[in-house]
Design an enzyme around this catalytic site. Structure first.
Site, PDB file in Angstrom:
ATOM      1  CG  ASP A  14      -2.062  -0.963   1.103  1.00 16.19           C
ATOM      2  OD1 ASP A  14      -2.296  -1.436  -0.024  1.00 16.19           O
ATOM      3  OD2 ASP A  14      -2.688  -1.263   2.130  1.00 16.19           O
ATOM      4  NE  ARG A  94      -1.627   2.052  12.959  1.00 20.95           N
ATOM      5  CZ  ARG A  94      -0.760   1.170  12.450  1.00 20.95           C
ATOM      6  NH1 ARG A  94       0.514   1.234  12.770  1.00 20.95           N
ATOM      7  NH2 ARG A  94      -1.148   0.245  11.612  1.00 20.95           N
ATOM      8  CG  ASP A 123      -4.608   1.436  12.026  1.00 17.06           C
ATOM      9  OD1 ASP A 123      -4.625   1.473  13.274  1.00 17.06           O
ATOM     10  OD2 ASP A 123      -4.320   0.424  11.376  1.00 17.06           O
ATOM     11  CB  SER A 174      -4.040  -6.730   5.912  1.00 22.04           C
ATOM     12  OG  SER A 174      -3.704  -5.598   6.652  1.00 22.04           O
TER      13      SER A 174
HETATM   14  N1  ARG Z   1      -8.343  -4.035  14.446  1.00 28.33           N
HETATM   15  C1  ARG Z   1      -7.086  -3.669  15.033  1.00 28.33           C
HETATM   16  C2  ARG Z   1      -7.106  -2.238  15.469  1.00 28.33           C
HETATM   17  O1  ARG Z   1      -7.907  -1.480  15.024  1.00 28.33           O
HETATM   18  C3  ARG Z   1      -5.917  -3.997  14.136  1.00 28.33           C
HETATM   19  C4  ARG Z   1      -5.670  -3.092  12.995  1.00 28.33           C
HETATM   20  C5  ARG Z   1      -4.554  -3.530  12.147  1.00 28.33           C
HETATM   21  N2  ARG Z   1      -4.164  -2.495  11.250  1.00 28.33           N
HETATM   22  C6  ARG Z   1      -3.631  -2.702  10.068  1.00 28.33           C
HETATM   23  N3  ARG Z   1      -3.347  -1.642   9.367  1.00 28.33           N
HETATM   24  N4  ARG Z   1      -3.445  -3.892   9.569  1.00 28.33           N
HETATM   25  O2  ARG Z   1      -6.304  -1.845  16.277  1.00 28.33           O
END
Ligand code: ARG
Length: 404
Positions: A14, A94, A123, A174
């Site tokens: 990405d 994050r 995110d 992912s």
């Molecule tokens: N669902 C989890 C969260 O919101 C994991 C997110 C994983 N993020 C990613 N970009 N693959 O914290």
């Protein structure tokens, strides 16, 4: 002068596409940033890749120490488990990533920050709220969200621009990783009724691996923070790694979560969080020994709130600091040892001790030499139950109108 854009760059498909895409689209110079928060990726390779694809400058920042001390440790003190299950591992990283993006944008006089989050996840929320809290003047560019690139389109674009595609088609997952956990999404996992295939796991061994039965581990906490394992003092990063290793070996920390994302979607999320699982359980156990019944009751509510704030992107909200103030106060007595016993596929807490323990053996014992005066209980029960008794006597005497 060309516009300068700072891009959060993981080296994955990405963000590699984004690197090319925004150079073309904005005729801009791109500064790429990769944080090492303990993910298992080759930072030198990522840097080379970024430069090869036209990045003006690349920053590779080792943030493992800061991430463990300032993000993971507060999460331990707050027993942070979103919806009782997920140790908020991705969520914790994050705000740190966003903060570093802002610093680099400012020192390079860039006017925008770009990220590769989709419009369906948490995110985007976490990164953007942190950026806006620190530097509202910076423009935020989220191409994956704005232009609704599909996976097929991305792959086509990558092929056209000679961008290496890291995921093999048979494993279309992912993955996000840091010291506190590993998250696996997409592919067959999107069906909540499908058992996760063994090959998605990397940190945890399946429970039928041959292991020593009855291995013990003692975790020592000082003021709410894990300080040593089996009496061996370790730096935070080292300790978390070691805990991941031992618990992972026993297959501990696999989490299968039907999760409520902030934007309203239910999703099936898989995690591997061995260290987080045992450390938080041990920490909670020690709190049970050290804090009063009243403190525990109140702290449980605060802990849930803390986890929700962090999951939902509000790391920078003053309420989080307010909650931290309360939590830290409770951790002033949170010192002691918790002993775990591992067996194939699981573990149990088998002992705990603390200089601040509120456990009073002379009160608790059923021996004759107890200091507890049992005759006091009779009067206590009468007073404690008085409102309930009064209400029931009344209800028996009068007929209460029934609502249909
Ligand atoms: N669902 C989890 C969260 O919101 C994991 C997110 C994983 N993020 C990613 N970009 N693959 O914290």
């Amino acid at each position: 002068m060309k516009k300068k854009i700072v891009l959060a760059y993981s080296g994955g498909l990405d963000t590699s596409i984004l690197l090319k895409w925004i150079q073309e689209k904005y005729n801009a110079e791109i500064i790429t940033v990769t944080l090492d928060v303990g993910q298992q990726s080759n930072l030198l390779e990522i840097e080379e890749k970024a430069k090869k694809m036209g990045a003006l400058k690349h920053y590779s920042l080792d943030m493992k120490k800061k991430f463990s001390e300032d993000y993971i440790f507060p999460a331990i003190k707050a027993n942070a488990l979103y919806q009782g299950k997920y140790p908020v591992s991705t969520a914790l990283s994050r705000p740190l990533i966003a903060e570093k993006l802002v610093e680099i944008a400012q020192s390079n006089k860039a006017t925008a920050i770009a990220h590769g989050c989709t419009g369906k996840g948490n995110d985007q929320v976490r990164i953007e709220i942190t950026i806006r809290s620190l530097a509202p003047e910076l423009e935020i560019i989220a191409p994956v969200r704005e232009w609704r690139m599909t996976r097929d389109y991305e792959i086509e674009f990558a092929k056209k621009h000679d961008i290496p595609i890291p995921v093999q088609p048979e494993k279309p997952y992912s993955i996000d990783e840091n010291l506190w956990g590993r998250s696996i999404e997409c592919g067959v996992l999107e069906n909540p009724n499908v058992e996760p295939p063994e090959h998605i796991f990397n940190w945890t061994r399946s429970s039928n691996a041959s292991l020593n039965e009855n291995e013990y581990l003692s975790i020592n906490f000082e003021f709410g923070e894990p300080e040593s394992l089996d009496g061996k003092r370790m730096k935070p990063v080292e300790l978390i790694r070691a805990a991941n290793e031992i618990a992972g070996k026993y297959g501990i920390g696999r989490i299968d979560h039907i999760e409520d994302r902030l934007i309203g979607i239910k999703s099936r999320e898989m995690y591997e969080c061995p260290a987080a699982t045992i450390i938080i359980e041990a920490h909670k156990d020690l709190e049970q020994l050290v804090l009063t019944k009243h403190e525990l009751m109140f702290k449980q509510q605060v802990d849930i709130l803390w986890g929700n704030l962090v999951y939902n992107g509000l790391w920078k909200d003053p309420l989080k600091n307010d909650l931290d103030a309360f939590i830290n106060k409770t951790q002033e007595r949170l010192c002691g040892d918790v002993r775990l016993k591992f067996f194939k596929g699981g573990y149990r807490i088998v002992g705990r001790s603390s200089p601040y323990s509120l456990y009073d053996a002379s009160l608790a014992t059923y021996n004759m030499d107890t200091t507890f005066d049992q005759t006091l209980s009779a009067g206590f029960i009468q007073l404690w139950g008085l409102p309930t008794q009064v209400a029931n006597v009344l209800l028996k005497r009068i007929k209460v109108k029934e609502h249909v």
